[in-house]
Motif scaffolding. Structure first.
Motif, PDB file in Angstrom:
ATOM      1  N   GLU A  47       0.747  -1.409   0.022  1.00  0.00           N
ATOM      2  CA  GLU A  47       0.149   0.070  -0.389  1.00  0.00           C
ATOM      3  C   GLU A  47       1.066   1.416   0.126  1.00  0.00           C
ATOM      4  O   GLU A  47       1.909   1.451   0.660  1.00  0.00           O
ATOM      5  CB  GLU A  47      -0.970   0.057   1.185  1.00  0.00           C
ATOM      6  N   THR A  49       2.133   4.921   0.741  1.00  0.00           N
ATOM      7  CA  THR A  49       1.837   5.881   1.817  1.00  0.00           C
ATOM      8  C   THR A  49       1.399   7.065   1.216  1.00  0.00           C
ATOM      9  O   THR A  49       1.838   7.437   0.082  1.00  0.00           O
ATOM     10  CB  THR A  49       3.140   5.965   2.631  1.00  0.00           C
ATOM     11  N   PRO A  50       0.772   7.870   2.168  1.00  0.00           N
ATOM     12  CA  PRO A  50       0.476   9.437   1.867  1.00  0.00           C
ATOM     13  C   PRO A  50       1.804  10.174   1.264  1.00  0.00           C
ATOM     14  O   PRO A  50       1.639  11.056   0.397  1.00  0.00           O
ATOM     15  CB  PRO A  50      -0.124   9.930   3.028  1.00  0.00           C
ATOM     16  N   ILE A  53       2.815   9.092  -2.270  1.00  0.00           N
ATOM     17  CA  ILE A  53       1.879   9.607  -3.402  1.00  0.00           C
ATOM     18  C   ILE A  53       2.041  11.321  -3.396  1.00  0.00           C
ATOM     19  O   ILE A  53       2.399  11.806  -4.520  1.00  0.00           O
ATOM     20  CB  ILE A  53       0.388   9.616  -2.832  1.00  0.00           C
ATOM     21  N   GLY A  69      -9.861   3.410  -3.075  1.00  0.00           N
ATOM     22  CA  GLY A  69      -8.654   4.643  -2.850  1.00  0.00           C
ATOM     23  C   GLY A  69      -8.386   5.518  -3.795  1.00  0.00           C
ATOM     24  O   GLY A  69      -7.401   6.115  -3.878  1.00  0.00           O
ATOM     25  N   ARG A  70      -9.100   5.502  -4.859  1.00  0.00           N
ATOM     26  CA  ARG A  70      -8.612   6.234  -6.047  1.00  0.00           C
ATOM     27  C   ARG A  70      -8.583   7.603  -5.716  1.00  0.00           C
ATOM     28  O   ARG A  70      -7.551   8.459  -6.324  1.00  0.00           O
ATOM     29  CB  ARG A  70      -9.515   5.960  -7.215  1.00  0.00           C
ATOM     30  N   GLU A  71      -9.238   8.256  -5.024  1.00  0.00           N
ATOM     31  CA  GLU A  71      -9.387   9.651  -4.326  1.00  0.00           C
ATOM     32  C   GLU A  71      -7.996  10.066  -3.882  1.00  0.00           C
ATOM     33  O   GLU A  71      -7.739  11.260  -3.690  1.00  0.00           O
ATOM     34  CB  GLU A  71     -10.410  10.023  -3.397  1.00  0.00           C
ATOM     35  N   ARG A  72      -7.168   9.123  -3.353  1.00  0.00           N
ATOM     36  CA  ARG A  72      -5.977   9.733  -2.725  1.00  0.00           C
ATOM     37  C   ARG A  72      -4.971  10.264  -4.019  1.00  0.00           C
ATOM     38  O   ARG A  72      -4.189  10.693  -3.594  1.00  0.00           O
ATOM     39  CB  ARG A  72      -5.075   8.284  -2.422  1.00  0.00           C
TER      40      ARG A  72
END
Length: 105
Positions: A47, A49-50, A53, A69-72
């Motif tokens: 996964e 991480t913020p 991204i 989680g596409r909105e990330r």
């Protein structure tokens, strides 16, 4: 250049992991950093991480299904292709990502 991505095929097994491996290898060979999250039958692996991204110059979504989680990735430059493209032409896909980033600078 920093690239993040998500790989997810309809079955969530073979193509997901093949796309991940081919994209990571093609990016490394071209001198870029890449991290690929997989979404498949066993859930989300690797996964993103913020921080990964946020630091990414571009996002590559090699997906055949709707991902969670596409909105990330809202606000990021995104290239979305079927997993088959990532499997068959990973180097061309990385080149395209570089072009998109360079054009928007």
């Amino acid at each position: 250049m920093k690239i993040v991505g998500v790989a997810a095929c309809t079955v969530g097994i073979a193509h997901t992991y093949i796309a991940q491996e081919k994209l990571e290898n093609a990016a490394k060979k071209a001198g870029h950093e890449m991290a690929v999250e997989t979404q498949g039958t066993i859930g989300v692996e690797n996964e993103l991480t913020p921080e990964q991204i946020a630091a990414a110059d571009i996002v590559i979504l090699a997906v055949d299904v709707k991902i969670s989680g596409r909105e990330r990735f809202d606000g990021k430059r995104i290239i979305q292709v079927p997993t088959e493209v990532a499997v068959k032409s990973p180097s061309k896909l990385i080149e395209k990502a570089v072009e998109v980033v360079e054009q928007s600078v």
